[in-house]
Design an enzyme around this catalytic site. Sequence first.
Site, mmCIF file in Angstrom:
data_model
loop_
_atom_site.group_PDB
_atom_site.id
_atom_site.type_symbol
_atom_site.label_atom_id
_atom_site.label_comp_id
_atom_site.label_asym_id
_atom_site.label_seq_id
_atom_site.Cartn_x
_atom_site.Cartn_y
_atom_site.Cartn_z
ATOM 1 C CB SER A 113 -33.609 -65.436 -36.239
ATOM 2 O OG SER A 113 -33.407 -66.043 -37.489
ATOM 3 C CG HIS A 114 -34.083 -69.772 -36.477
ATOM 4 N ND1 HIS A 114 -33.100 -68.819 -36.612
ATOM 5 C CD2 HIS A 114 -33.585 -70.724 -35.668
ATOM 6 C CE1 HIS A 114 -32.040 -69.190 -35.911
ATOM 7 N NE2 HIS A 114 -32.302 -70.339 -35.333
ATOM 8 C CG ASP A 278 -35.719 -66.714 -40.802
ATOM 9 O OD1 ASP A 278 -35.918 -65.887 -41.709
ATOM 10 O OD2 ASP A 278 -34.881 -66.537 -39.899
ATOM 11 C CG ASP A 280 -35.074 -62.554 -38.985
ATOM 12 O OD1 ASP A 280 -35.147 -63.769 -39.273
ATOM 13 O OD2 ASP A 280 -33.994 -61.968 -38.817
ATOM 14 C CG ASP A 282 -32.336 -63.588 -41.482
ATOM 15 O OD1 ASP A 282 -33.118 -64.529 -41.219
ATOM 16 O OD2 ASP A 282 -31.498 -63.142 -40.667
ATOM 17 N NE ARG A 283 -31.652 -69.012 -39.875
ATOM 18 C CZ ARG A 283 -31.165 -69.926 -39.070
ATOM 19 N NH1 ARG A 283 -31.625 -71.165 -39.122
ATOM 20 N NH2 ARG A 283 -30.236 -69.633 -38.200
ATOM 21 C CE LYS A 377 -29.398 -65.519 -41.595
ATOM 22 N NZ LYS A 377 -28.444 -66.103 -40.665
HETATM 23 C C1 G1P Z 1 -27.103 -69.751 -36.304
HETATM 24 C C2 G1P Z 1 -26.471 -70.223 -37.587
HETATM 25 C C3 G1P Z 1 -25.646 -69.118 -38.193
HETATM 26 C C4 G1P Z 1 -26.525 -67.882 -38.389
HETATM 27 C C5 G1P Z 1 -27.196 -67.504 -37.087
HETATM 28 C C6 G1P Z 1 -28.186 -66.362 -37.262
HETATM 29 O O1 G1P Z 1 -26.100 -69.395 -35.393
HETATM 30 O O2 G1P Z 1 -25.692 -71.370 -37.381
HETATM 31 O O3 G1P Z 1 -25.097 -69.554 -39.400
HETATM 32 O O4 G1P Z 1 -25.760 -66.795 -38.857
HETATM 33 O O5 G1P Z 1 -27.905 -68.629 -36.569
HETATM 34 O O6 G1P Z 1 -29.241 -66.705 -38.121
HETATM 35 P P1 G1P Z 1 -25.601 -70.379 -34.208
HETATM 36 O O7 G1P Z 1 -26.824 -70.746 -33.423
HETATM 37 O O8 G1P Z 1 -25.024 -71.573 -34.893
HETATM 38 O O9 G1P Z 1 -24.578 -69.586 -33.459
HETATM 39 ZN ZN ZN Z 2 -33.502 -65.090 -39.329
#
Ligand code: G1P
Ligand code: ZN
Length: 544
Positions: A113-114, A278, A280, A282-283, A377
């Site tokens: 992800s990010h 982000d 991948d 999804d954000r 998302k």
């Molecule tokens: C974080 C975000 C959560 C999201 C997840 C994946 O998870 O808070 O809302 O679904 O990334 O993108 P966390 O690191 O808080 O467990």
């Molecule tokens: Zn992501």
Amino acid sequence: MTVQVIATKPFEGQIPGTSGLRKQVSVFKKPHYLENFVQSIFDSLRGKDGKTLVLGGDGRYHNAEAIQVILRMAAANGFAKVMVGQNGILSTPAASCVIRKHKAFGGIILSASHNPGGPDGDFGIKYNTTNGGPAPEHMTKAFHVRSTEIDSYRILDGGSVDLGTLGTSQLGGMAVDVVDPVADYAELMESLFDFPRIRELVSGGKLTLCFDAMHAVTGPYARDILVNRLGAPESALLNATPLPDFGGGHPDPNLAHAQELVAIMQGPDAPDFGAASDGDGDRNMILGRDFFVTPSDSLAVLAANASLIPGYKDGIAGVARSMPTSMAADRVAAELGVPCFETPTGWKFFGNLLDAGKATLCGEESFGTSSGHVREKDGLWAVLMWLNVLAARGESVADIVRAHWRRFGRNYYSRHDYEEIDSQAGADLIQNLRDTVPGLAGKMLGAYRVRAGDDFTYRDPVDDTRSHNQGIRVLFEDGSRIVFRLSGTGTKGATLRVYLERFESDPTKQDMDPQDALADLIAIAEEVAQIRERTGRDAPTVIT
Ligand code: G1P
Ligand code: ZN
């Protein structure tokens, strides 16, 4: 090519978190590490023989190598076909779209992800089921259990696939279809939104925009949709070439990490609309000129305006938000006369509600918004939803949000993150809260009386499963809240997240800086959780 059965030993800690298994690249590169986890997934799946798997990732460092390994393992584990994104690319929402459209058995998405990428960054792997959504908890637990007892994995002894060329080839007895990663997704977007109307504004420059792909996966998606289909100039795209290390950046669309875009969106000559996505895809972050839309407000505004959008013109069945997300959406749902569901953090909890038709729009405070069109998302979906709302209403981003506050009230909201704190200190801090917050009920903290304190338990209304320990809540009588939880996606130490919320119905008090509006609650949070004392930190690392 023959199937080899390779002896292996379990690795500790192959535990999927909030969103799949995420570790540093150096961990994933250990011999057998990736293979063990992939085999653990395959061993846990019932009925996969002869079926189709979707495969792709966010293009980060190690993506291409991992894809070749997974292809050879899929061929050795009985899949009939793998649909893989060209050059190994599929954004998370596009993977969800492809699984659903082609009725695949499931999919593997390679992404952290990010989290930063590159040789010193992170890597990740997640499994999505037939509905296109993240594997539910009972499955991710099964993957972990299997990983603790695994003694061999199956893989073809050779062969590789040219990921650059579209079309079908054979790998062992399995077909590999290299597919355009954008086409199915773009077509789905076109079916939901009023592209001709948005195009009229965007191509003629009546509505100027800037989209920051942060050198991550959404570059090609944004070019196809925003430039080719909607007529935005190429100059509207920022950092649109995906790079394996995201250009050394942190591909997280928020005020802290998307500073280049934030700067562009300031001043009288700034574009009308700004957005970022982000690693991948999804954000999303949504900005107007000199204006930041919190993700919680974004969900509420989109819910309130959904009936203006072709794909949602018949209304929405319900809204769902993660527990720490602000309650702004609840007020809209109440006015629309539809339910609002409160789920634990993580997109996997929305799947059942969407499948059962109980919710149409979902969102998380962590820059995640989407709808029932996929089971993830979806960053670009949120961008297009906003563009369509702007086109339909003919008002600015700031005017739409301010009018929303006047009508529904404003939920001042902020999240404070304390990253990379000592793991034990983080666990102790949460345990202490778990022990003490129930006893706060009825007490005054500053000017606020505590209504209740607990550790959130979710009961899924569809399958009646329970998920415990999903975040410590301190709920005040006036509806304000403080929530504490530890991140389930970090790879170093622990990350404490503190979520703060206060409701303001008075229109003359709705224009404060959230940090000022929440100052009392920020001080209470520090005191209740003993953050300074337990973590040695006197300020958060990231404020969103
Ligand atoms: C974080 C975000 C959560 C999201 C997840 C994946 O998870 O808070 O809302 O679904 O990334 O993108 P966390 O690191 O808080 O467990
Ligand atoms: Zn992501």
